[in-house]
Design a protein around this motif. Structure first.
Motif, mmCIF file in Angstrom:
data_model
loop_
_atom_site.group_PDB
_atom_site.id
_atom_site.type_symbol
_atom_site.label_atom_id
_atom_site.label_comp_id
_atom_site.label_asym_id
_atom_site.label_seq_id
_atom_site.Cartn_x
_atom_site.Cartn_y
_atom_site.Cartn_z
ATOM 1 N N ARG A 78 0.820 -1.209 0.000
ATOM 2 C CA ARG A 78 0.000 0.000 0.000
ATOM 3 C C ARG A 78 0.857 1.262 0.000
ATOM 4 O O ARG A 78 1.981 1.281 0.501
ATOM 5 N N ASP A 92 3.838 1.646 2.651
ATOM 6 C CA ASP A 92 3.507 0.898 3.855
ATOM 7 C C ASP A 92 4.383 -0.351 3.901
ATOM 8 O O ASP A 92 3.931 -1.467 3.644
ATOM 9 N N VAL A 161 -7.755 3.486 6.816
ATOM 10 C CA VAL A 161 -7.347 2.120 7.146
ATOM 11 C C VAL A 161 -6.956 2.084 8.618
ATOM 12 O O VAL A 161 -6.527 3.094 9.183
ATOM 13 N N GLU A 164 -3.545 -0.114 13.139
ATOM 14 C CA GLU A 164 -2.949 -1.397 13.555
ATOM 15 C C GLU A 164 -2.507 -2.222 12.357
ATOM 16 O O GLU A 164 -1.687 -3.137 12.494
ATOM 17 N N SER A 165 -3.041 -1.919 11.181
ATOM 18 C CA SER A 165 -2.680 -2.696 9.992
ATOM 19 C C SER A 165 -1.415 -2.192 9.307
ATOM 20 O O SER A 165 -0.908 -2.842 8.388
ATOM 21 N N LEU A 167 2.322 -1.659 8.462
ATOM 22 C CA LEU A 167 3.432 -2.599 8.635
ATOM 23 C C LEU A 167 4.549 -1.992 9.487
ATOM 24 O O LEU A 167 4.861 -0.805 9.373
#
Length: 260
Positions: A78, A92, A161, A164-165, A167
């Motif tokens: 991303r 990301d 988004v 926590e997602s 990276l």
């Protein structure tokens, strides 16, 4: 208008840095852009993450940090903008791992609505289709950074988004006693993940015991020394030499604090 601080591994032999800055100027005329670093080792996320960790405490709150070290450009990884006390724009891929220890993101957005810039004031060239899948610094990150520098709503950049997602690299800063070599600076000094440098103690690395002192001048030329570096992490050096080359040090090697 908020200032943009720009870091990349693009180097200065090619026009990539200048093109990104041209897009920033096109999208946000009069924008202030400060170059943090561009000669970082290509695709070295650990080195870039450390550089951002070192810089972030001194960047003004509300500023925009545009960082492009992107081995996965053109893949499914991303492109994101994350908002803490500063705005972070880049891939990301864990690049912001250490910076976010100091300034955790509260919101994040995928850059899926960002439109690439168009060439300006040119005559059409038959068969020429500018644009690529491998220059997101120009086509996605620079427009997004300019958007945020203008104070425009981040929701226009793409879907929100979960933070926590995002990276993170598998790195942890610790007071010790055990840690690892995080990366190296251009002098060959080893920067570790240790947050302490107890004077009078030692650090063990690659079968050596290196004394912990305040600075290089407290040991002789050609001798090893460990000290608290400018970013608040323990560093291991060879006075007037490269510890990395002389001792065969590598990223990820274990280090350990010991007493006198």
């Amino acid at each position: 208008m908020r200032p943009v601080f720009f870091l990349s591994d693009f180097g200065l032999q090619d026009p990539y840095v200048g093109v990104v800055k041209a897009v920033l100027a096109q999208k946000a005329p009069g924008i202030g852009v400060v170059d943090l670093a561009h000669d970082l080792p290509p695709q070295d996320l650990r080195r870039a993450a450390y550089a951002l960790f070192e810089a972030v405490p001194y960047l003004p709150e509300g500023s925009v940090l545009l960082a492009v070290v992107d081995p996965g450009v053109g893949t499914a990884r991303r492109a994101v903008a994350a908002l803490g006390r500063r705005a972070y724009v880049g891939p990301d891929n864990g690049l912001f791992t250490l910076a976010w220890l100091l300034d955790p993101p509260r919101r994040a957005y995928a850059l899926d609505r960002v439109k690439p810039p168009r060439p300006q004031g040119l005559d059409p060239l038959p068969g020429w289709r500018p644009g690529a899948f491998t220059f997101h610094g120009r086509d996605r990150f620079a427009p997004a950074a300019a958007h945020l520098a203008l104070g425009l709503p981040p929701e226009a950049l793409g879907e929100e988004v979960p933070v926590e997602s995002l990276l993170r690299l598998p790195l942890a800063l610790t007071p010790g006693p055990e840690g690892e070599i995080l990366t190296f600076d251009r002098f060959g000094n080893a920067i570790t993940t240790l947050l302490q440098a107890p004077l009078g103690g030692w650090v063990e690395v690659a079968g050596r015991r290196v004394p912990i002192r305040r600075t290089f001048g407290e040991v002789g030329v050609g001798e090893g020394v460990a000290y608290l570096g400018s970013a608040g992490l323990l560093e291991i050096a060879l006075n007037r030499g490269s510890a990395r080359e002389a001792w065969g040090l590598e990223e990820g090697m274990p280090v350990r604090l010991t007493g006198p």
